[in-house]
Design an enzyme around this catalytic site. Structure first.
Site: not given
Length: 360
Positions: A47, A130, A148, A207, A216
């Site tokens: 990370e 984060y 993120d 999508c 969505c």
């Protein structure tokens, strides 16, 4: 913000996403398989490396660090200069300095065990909101909400958030927190990252392949590809410097180590003047030359982009006798510069000087 996503229960969203993750999770060297628990040291190391850096760039560095320092105790015991050298090329070198500080704190003060909650993780050097949330979720399966760039994009589209970044970050963080399930929160966080990296991509989201297609709001409104919106970037200033490419008759090049703190702190560099917006005339620049010599300006300039400014460098070269010594400096063979751990900006200066035949 539309209502379509809010009509879907958060449990349904997490259920669909986790089912997708079980089938499509990316295989990454620091990641446990779905349902598994990753090594906290691996999660933390990856990370920190992944901050503002791509997965493809990080993977070989991650492997190299684990070979050199298999545990946090090994990393803590390493000289900082070795860690900085191994980090060279990843950029944002304050991360490497904080990485070493953090390893020492975890090793010496915490017995090699990372805190399991965000509050404890935030007390460690180099761990911000984060990174703390990501480690808590992925390494310890805590219901944390990391945010993120990939997750920002997914959440902004899922809830059709029109406010531009970076101002919308807190809103997006709150929306992400609403989605985090109590079961498998670590896998959920990684699923959101993978969805943003492979399906909900910038500009042209896929999508029809998305497990959250029906939930969505951005897709329903027809503008998913335009989200998240971003505030206009300010123009970056330019800082200028003169670099001194100093070659001894024995074929070695003069390098020096920058101060431990600040930009490129602790890294080796080709000696330069200060970096200023006004630039340098010959008389002023020569006062900063590392040795008296017959200096010649090489054709062209070197340009490098840092986060907050452009760096523009003129390179002057000179050849000096083999017995030349400079206090607190390092002489490195030109054929060994690749092993010297030069940061990217300095590698560019070296490559430019070599191309131009600087100093013979």
């Amino acid at each position: 913000m539309a209502d379509n996503a809010s009509e879907q229960t958060t449990s349904a969203i997490s259920r669909h996403l986790l089912a997708w993750y079980d089938r499509h999770a990316r295989s990454l060297p620091w990641r446990a398989p779905p349902g598994g628990r990753a090594d906290p040291y691996h999660v933390w190391l990856s990370e920190v490396m992944l901050q503002q850096t791509t997965t493809a760039t990080v993977a070989p560095y991650f492997h190299d660090f684990l070979q050199r320092w298999p545990s946090v105790h090994d990393l803590a015991a390493a000289p900082r200069e070795e860690v900085m050298t191994a980090w060279a090329g990843l950029g944002y070198y304050a991360r490497a300095r904080n990485l070493h500080k953090c390893a020492r704190m975890v090793s010496h003060d915490l017995g090699g065990r990372f805190p399991e909650d965000e509050a404890g993780l935030r007390k460690l050097p180099g761990i911000g909101p984060y990174t703390a949330a990501a480690i808590a979720a992925i390494a310890f399966d805590r219901p944390a909400a990391p945010l993120d760039g990939n997750i920002e994009r997914v959440v902004a589209r899922l809830f059709a958030v029109e406010d531009p970044l970076p101002g919308a970050k807190e809103s997006l963080r709150g929306l992400m927190a609403r989605l985090v399930p109590t079961e498998r929160p670590g896998d959920f966080a990684q699923a959101m990252m993978d969805l943003g990296a492979t399906v909900c991509v910038p500009k042209t989201p896929k999508c029809m392949l998305c497990p959250l297609h029906d939930a969505c709001d951005g897709r329903a409104l027809g503008g998913a590809g335009e989200l998240p919106r971003k505030a206009p970037k300010k123009a970056r200033p330019t800082r200028r410097a003169v670099a001194f490419w100093t070659v001894r008759a024995d074929g070695s090049v003069l390098l020096r180590r920058r101060p431990p703190e600040g930009l490129l702190g602790g890294m080796l560099e080709v000696p330069t003047t200060a970096w200023t917006e006004d630039g340098w005339d010959e008389t002023a620049a020569l006062r900063h030359a590392p040795v008296p010599a017959s200096w010649n300006e090489l054709p062209g300039q070197v340009r490098h982009g840092f986060t907050h400014f452009e760096f523009l460098v003129t390179v002057w070269a000179a050849q000096v006798p083999a017995e030349t010594a400079v206090a607190e400096a390092v002489w490195a063979g030109i054929d060994r510069l690749g092993d010297a751990g030069l940061p990217t900006a300095m590698r560019k200066i070296a490559e430019h000087a070599i191309r131009q035949g600087g100093g013979g």
